[in-house]
Write an enzyme that holds these catalytic residues in place. Structure first.
Site, short mmCIF file in Angstrom:
data_model
loop_
_atom_site.label_atom_id
_atom_site.label_comp_id
_atom_site.label_asym_id
_atom_site.label_seq_id
_atom_site.Cartn_x
_atom_site.Cartn_y
_atom_site.Cartn_z
N LYS A 27 18.15 41.12 48.81
CA LYS A 27 19.17 40.12 49.18
C LYS A 27 19.94 40.63 50.40
CE LYS A 27 23.23 40.10 46.91
NZ LYS A 27 24.40 40.25 47.77
N ASN A 28 20.37 41.90 50.37
CA ASN A 28 21.25 42.38 51.43
C ASN A 28 20.53 42.65 52.74
OD1 ASN A 28 23.28 42.00 49.63
ND2 ASN A 28 23.49 44.15 49.06
N ARG A 98 30.18 36.47 51.08
CA ARG A 98 30.70 37.55 51.93
C ARG A 98 29.79 37.75 53.14
NH1 ARG A 98 35.04 41.04 53.13
NH2 ARG A 98 34.15 42.79 54.32
N CYS A 122 31.66 38.16 45.88
CA CYS A 122 32.04 38.71 44.57
C CYS A 122 33.48 39.22 44.60
CB CYS A 122 31.13 39.86 44.21
SG CYS A 122 29.47 39.29 43.85
N ARG A 127 38.63 42.70 49.72
CA ARG A 127 37.48 42.58 50.63
C ARG A 127 38.03 42.32 52.04
NH1 ARG A 127 32.73 41.37 47.79
NH2 ARG A 127 31.55 42.43 49.41
N PRO A 128 38.75 43.29 52.62
CA PRO A 128 39.37 43.05 53.93
C PRO A 128 38.33 42.87 55.04
CG PRO A 128 39.48 45.36 53.36
CD PRO A 128 38.92 44.65 52.15
N ASP A 130 39.47 43.81 58.34
CA ASP A 130 40.19 44.42 59.47
C ASP A 130 39.26 45.16 60.43
OD1 ASP A 130 40.03 46.09 57.03
OD2 ASP A 130 40.74 47.64 58.40
N LEU A 131 38.17 45.75 59.89
CA LEU A 131 37.25 46.48 60.78
C LEU A 131 36.60 45.52 61.78
CD1 LEU A 131 35.40 48.85 58.25
CD2 LEU A 131 37.41 49.34 59.65
N ASP A 315 26.53 49.00 43.54
CA ASP A 315 25.97 47.78 42.94
C ASP A 315 25.22 48.06 41.64
OD1 ASP A 315 25.11 46.33 46.17
OD2 ASP A 315 27.00 46.48 45.08
N ILE A 337 34.07 53.04 45.94
CA ILE A 337 33.94 52.06 47.05
C ILE A 337 34.89 50.88 46.88
CG2 ILE A 337 32.33 50.60 48.34
CD1 ILE A 337 31.13 53.29 48.45
N ARG A 408 22.52 34.34 42.28
CA ARG A 408 22.76 34.64 43.71
C ARG A 408 21.87 35.79 44.17
NH1 ARG A 408 28.68 35.97 45.32
NH2 ARG A 408 27.45 36.52 47.15
C1 EPZ Z 1 27.88 45.37 51.24
O1 EPZ Z 1 29.12 44.72 51.12
C2 EPZ Z 1 26.98 44.70 50.23
N1 EPZ Z 1 26.85 43.29 50.56
C3 EPZ Z 1 27.59 44.84 48.83
O2 EPZ Z 1 26.69 44.26 47.90
C4 EPZ Z 1 27.74 46.33 48.52
O3 EPZ Z 1 28.37 46.48 47.27
C5 EPZ Z 1 28.59 47.00 49.61
O4 EPZ Z 1 28.01 46.77 50.91
C6 EPZ Z 1 28.70 48.50 49.42
O5 EPZ Z 1 27.41 49.06 49.35
C7 EPZ Z 1 26.02 42.93 51.57
O6 EPZ Z 1 25.38 43.76 52.21
C8 EPZ Z 1 25.93 41.46 51.85
P1 EPZ Z 1 31.55 47.27 52.68
P2 EPZ Z 1 30.25 44.89 52.26
O7 EPZ Z 1 32.09 46.62 53.89
O8 EPZ Z 1 29.61 45.22 53.55
C9 EPZ Z 1 36.07 48.46 52.98
C10 EPZ Z 1 26.08 42.92 46.08
O9 EPZ Z 1 26.38 42.88 44.88
N2 EPZ Z 1 36.22 47.57 54.15
O10 EPZ Z 1 30.46 48.28 52.81
O11 EPZ Z 1 31.18 43.74 52.19
C11 EPZ Z 1 35.83 47.69 51.70
O12 EPZ Z 1 37.06 47.22 51.16
C12 EPZ Z 1 27.15 43.13 47.11
O13 EPZ Z 1 24.90 42.80 46.54
C13 EPZ Z 1 37.42 47.64 54.88
O14 EPZ Z 1 38.32 48.41 54.56
O15 EPZ Z 1 31.01 46.16 51.72
C14 EPZ Z 1 35.18 48.71 50.82
O16 EPZ Z 1 36.18 49.52 50.23
C15 EPZ Z 1 28.52 43.34 46.49
N3 EPZ Z 1 37.57 46.81 55.94
C16 EPZ Z 1 34.39 49.58 51.82
O17 EPZ Z 1 34.88 49.24 53.11
C17 EPZ Z 1 36.59 45.95 56.35
O18 EPZ Z 1 36.79 45.25 57.36
C18 EPZ Z 1 32.90 49.28 51.81
O19 EPZ Z 1 32.75 47.88 51.85
C19 EPZ Z 1 35.38 45.92 55.61
C20 EPZ Z 1 35.22 46.74 54.52
#
Ligand code: EPZ
Length: 427
Positions: A27-28, A98, A122, A127-128, A130-131, A315, A337, A408
């Site tokens: 999926k990802n 997302r 989810c 789920r910020p 800001d990055l 996950d 995470i 999903r």
């Molecule tokens: C990806 O989500 C995956 N989704 C998620 O899978 C997965 O759990 C996650 O990576 C971690 O491995 C997809 O690839 C579509 P992150 P993502 O940005 O990219 C913080 C599933 O069930 N953060 O890696 O949204 C955030 O809060 C889903 O398949 C910021 O601070 O996750 C978290 O603490 C759920 N600012 C950390 O980074 C930002 O702008 C990692 O989140 C973005 C993220």
């Protein structure tokens, strides 16, 4: 549409499931590849596409933006529009997923403006984005926030910059690789995610003309070079390592002997290590992994810490926690995470598990505890899968509502688990 549910007859701890389950495309990986189609001058073909709801949603968003789609069950050809004046994502639809945030990089870099909602997905804690907002500003874009959405504009296109991600972020890494490929000059991305999907797509983009150095390391250097020519061949989506891991955990919990096929064992190292800690036999044979000999009672306990790849994937935290409820003694879970990814433990407690949530990132699990079937609501994709696993090992009947969350990310798991000997029905 009437909300569907799963009805599961529990095996009461018996390990009788036997057979083979084929793993679908990731999926990802699929959602990032669909967003990357806007990097190409003409068509991009994707194969091993998982037939799941999140892929349908992303392809609908792409069609609404003007791309031509030619779709098979597990493959798609995407032809992006040559020019777009304003780019506005469908607010209602983009809010539900997302992964819609992945469109911001290629669309802003190619069409110089985008309006989109805060991406949904989810509910697993904060789920910020800001990055993303700060990264685009560093590349010369202007960000305007309203209460419903964001508009980002870069009238003369994006300019390469040095961006440090204060958190390792999978979709932020992917989004800025895409933005940098179409930006002017050099972009350096630091503290990048190392997921195999990022490397796989990155090498494919290089084969189509992108200039990316450092794949597989936390620092990427990307030379902007404009649109990529027609991809030399189709991009084959990686096997879904989270789906494969979920079914290997099922094999340990309720399998006599279960083999997952068409997977990539090299992407499952951390999970396989933890299943061996629990005390069973794992056999790897090419693209297949077989789980067996877990039929002693109970599992050995262990502490579980989630971590960015190649650490233990967040996950799979909820699915593996179900196994920890059946392990002898006390295990600790450290979810490093996300801050909202432990709440499902309260539902497992209603089934008879003994867990304590200490804070948004830590919990304790004591076992082994027999589970009793219950009626429950799936709160998100991965917790929903954990509830299915708990229902499978429980005594009596379990009903899981809100299974659209599970659909999903997992293609019709009821139809794929029944041949293993499981009494599960969708109604
Ligand atoms: C990806 O989500 C995956 N989704 C998620 O899978 C997965 O759990 C996650 O990576 C971690 O491995 C997809 O690839 C579509 P992150 P993502 O940005 O990219 C913080 C599933 O069930 N953060 O890696 O949204 C955030 O809060 C889903 O398949 C910021 O601070 O996750 C978290 O603490 C759920 N600012 C950390 O980074 C930002 O702008 C990692 O989140 C973005 C993220």
């Amino acid at each position: 549409m009437m909300q569907e549910k799963f009805v599961i007859q529990g095996l009461e701890g018996k390990r009788i499931l036997t057979g083979t389950i084929k793993i679908n495309g990731s999926k990802n990986d699929a959602v990032q590849a669909i967003a990357a189609s806007f990097l190409f001058r003409e068509r991009l073909t994707l194969t091993n596409l998982p037939p799941i709801d999140d892929v349908d949603k992303m392809l609908t968003l792409v069609e609404q933006l003007g791309s031509q789609i030619i779709r098979g069950k597990c493959e798609v050809q995407i032809n992006p529009p040559s020019n777009l004046s304003r780019v506005t994502l469908d607010m209602k639809l983009a809010k539900k997923i997302r992964a819609s945030i992945l469109f911001t990089g290629p669309l802003l870099a190619r069409y110089h403006a985008i309006t989109f909602p805060h991406p949904g997905g989810c509910v697993i804690g904060e789920r910020p984005i800001d990055l993303f907002l700060s990264g685009f500003q560093m590349m010369g874009a202007r960000v305007t926030e309203s209460d419903q959405n964001y508009t980002i504009e870069a009238p003369t296109g994006l300019t390469g910059a040095e961006i440090f991600f204060r958190n390792v972020s999978v979709t932020a890494t992917e989004t800025f690789i895409f933005a940098a490929i179409l930006a002017r000059g050099t972009t350096i991305l630091k503290n990048c995610a190392l997921e195999p999907e990022i490397m796989n797509l990155g090498h494919f983009l290089i084969s189509a003309g992108a200039k990316i150095d450092g794949l597989g390391t936390p620092t990427l250097t990307i030379e902007g070079g404009g649109l990529l020519n027609g991809a030399p061949r189709a991009y084959s989506i990686l096997p879904d390592r989270i789906e494969a891991g979920s079914f290997l955990i099922l094999g340990a919990l309720a399998g006599k002997k279960i083999t997952v096929t068409d997977c990539e064992p090299a992407h499952l190292t951390s999970l396989i290590h933890h299943l061996k800690l629990a005390g069973g036999t794992i056999k790897i044979d090419g693209p297949s992994v077989t789980v067996s000999n877990f039929d002693h009672q109970p599992f050995k306990n262990f502490n579980l810490t989630t971590h960015e790849y190649p650490g233990f994937p967040t996950d799979l935290q909820a699915p593996l926690a179900v196994l920890l409820t059946q392990a002898a003694g006390r295990s600790a879970i450290f979810e490093t995470i996300f801050s909202g990814r432990l709440l499902y433990l309260e539902t497992l407690n209603r089934m008879g598990a003994q867990t304590t949530i200490l804070n948004p990132h830590e919990a304790l699990v004591s076992g082994p505890t027999p589970l009793k079937g219950k009626e429950m609501e799936s709160p998100d994709l991965r917790a929903g899968l954990a509830y299915v696993l708990a229902g499978i090992i429980a005594k009596g009947e379990t009903i899981v509502h809100n299974i659209h969350y599970i659909d999903r990310g997992y293609e019709r798991i009821d139809e794929r688990l029944r041949p293993l000997g499981l009494a599960i029905k969708r109604c």
